[in-house]
Design an enzyme around this catalytic site. Structure first.
Site, PDB file in Angstrom:
ATOM      1  N   PRO A  87      27.743  67.589  12.515  1.00 36.24           N
ATOM      2  CA  PRO A  87      28.988  68.187  13.004  1.00 36.24           C
ATOM      3  C   PRO A  87      28.787  69.563  13.622  1.00 36.24           C
ATOM      4  O   PRO A  87      29.683  70.073  14.303  1.00 36.24           O
ATOM      5  CB  PRO A  87      29.870  68.267  11.751  1.00 36.24           C
ATOM      6  N   GLU A 114      25.387  65.890   1.388  1.00 34.99           N
ATOM      7  CA  GLU A 114      25.995  67.150   1.808  1.00 34.99           C
ATOM      8  C   GLU A 114      25.373  67.716   3.066  1.00 34.99           C
ATOM      9  O   GLU A 114      26.007  68.447   3.809  1.00 34.99           O
ATOM     10  CB  GLU A 114      25.886  68.178   0.668  1.00 34.99           C
ATOM     11  N   ARG A 152      24.697  51.201  27.967  1.00 29.80           N
ATOM     12  CA  ARG A 152      25.429  50.559  29.055  1.00 29.80           C
ATOM     13  C   ARG A 152      25.178  51.254  30.392  1.00 29.80           C
ATOM     14  O   ARG A 152      25.478  50.693  31.452  1.00 29.80           O
ATOM     15  CB  ARG A 152      26.922  50.509  28.742  1.00 29.80           C
ATOM     16  N   ASP A 167      34.238  54.292  35.366  1.00 30.00           N
ATOM     17  CA  ASP A 167      34.727  54.578  34.024  1.00 30.00           C
ATOM     18  C   ASP A 167      35.366  55.962  33.947  1.00 30.00           C
ATOM     19  O   ASP A 167      35.030  56.872  34.722  1.00 30.00           O
ATOM     20  CB  ASP A 167      33.576  54.544  33.008  1.00 30.00           C
TER      21      ASP A 167
END
Length: 245
Positions: A87, A114, A152, A167
């Site tokens: 994160p 953690e 992709r 896209d």
């Protein structure tokens, strides 16, 4: 492309890697994937991969030895990208997917608990990437999402190479509206321009729709998009139309 996943739960990848586009890429020999349970590389009799953090604190921290040992086992080159799902990393985007699709070898480190021993981050990792400003139980799901977005883009994976060029986010805008048969459904009509056969008009309409849709749904994207004078005129006319309704 070759992709290696370091994970405590290799079975989680079975469904994703063995269906749809990712399976097709492997069947075409455009992609090789390998999952490695880094518990197998722990150098203790209980195969322990985590321990309490020095200095105290909540939760458990992944030990360095299993990760270092696992990466020594994986054949790498100087260009290999070792990606830590974290994160604290830079937020994943279509731009990053395009960048990583040009690599020959990716390694995803999927953690749990953690966090990681900092020496993993400092000495093994080339990239730290986050899926967004939220925390998940582990790195497996983000690694799968990233893999789908990256693979992709590889030449030959999609049946039509232009498929991903239209896209959302590929050129900085959201995708234009799409329609198919029937032409009329419950008195809801397909826009006439799409039936005209005039590809110049269709392209112009689609670009206009991309601008309008981006302005309505993700105006933040336009802050980084180089609007032409015609683009600005399109948006101004749309705003005037909304005011006059």
């Amino acid at each position: 492309m070759k992709i290696d996943f370091l994970t405590l739960f290799p079975e989680m990848f079975d469904g994703v890697l063995n269906h749809s586009i990712l399976k097709r890429a492997q069947d075409k020999s455009l992609l090789q994937v390998h999952t490695h349970n880094f518990r197998d590389y722990a150098n203790n009799k209980h195969n322990q991969v985590d321990d309490y953090p020095f200095g105290g604190g909540q939760g458990m921290v992944l030990k360095p030895e299993p990760m270092f040992n696992a990466l020594e086992h994986i054949e790498q080159t100087a260009e290999s990208r070792v990606i830590l799902m974290c994160p604290q990393g830079r937020p994943f985007s279509q731009e990053i997917a395009q960048e990583l699709s040009e690599s020959d070898h990716l390694v995803f480190i999927c953690g749990h608990y953690e966090g990681y021993d900092e020496r993993i981050r400092e000495h093994l990792v080339t990239d730290e990437i986050s899926m967004g400003d939220y925390v998940l139980t582990g790195g497996e799901l983000p690694a799968m999402v990233m893999t789908d977005a990256i693979v992709r883009l590889l030449p030959g994976v999609l049946g039509n190479q232009q498929s991903h060029e239209d896209d959302s986010f590929q050129d900085g805008l959201l995708e234009f509206p799409q329609y198919t048969r029937p032409r009329n459904y419950n008195d809801m009509e397909v826009p006439e321009v799409l039936l005209s056969g005039n590809h110049a008009h269709i392209d112009a309409w689609r670009h206009e729709q991309k601008l309008i849709r981006t302005w309505e749904k993700r105006p933040d994207l336009l802050e980084h998009y180089d609007l032409s004078d015609n683009d600005k005129k399109i948006l101004e006319n749309h705003k005037k139309q909304l005011k006059n309704k």
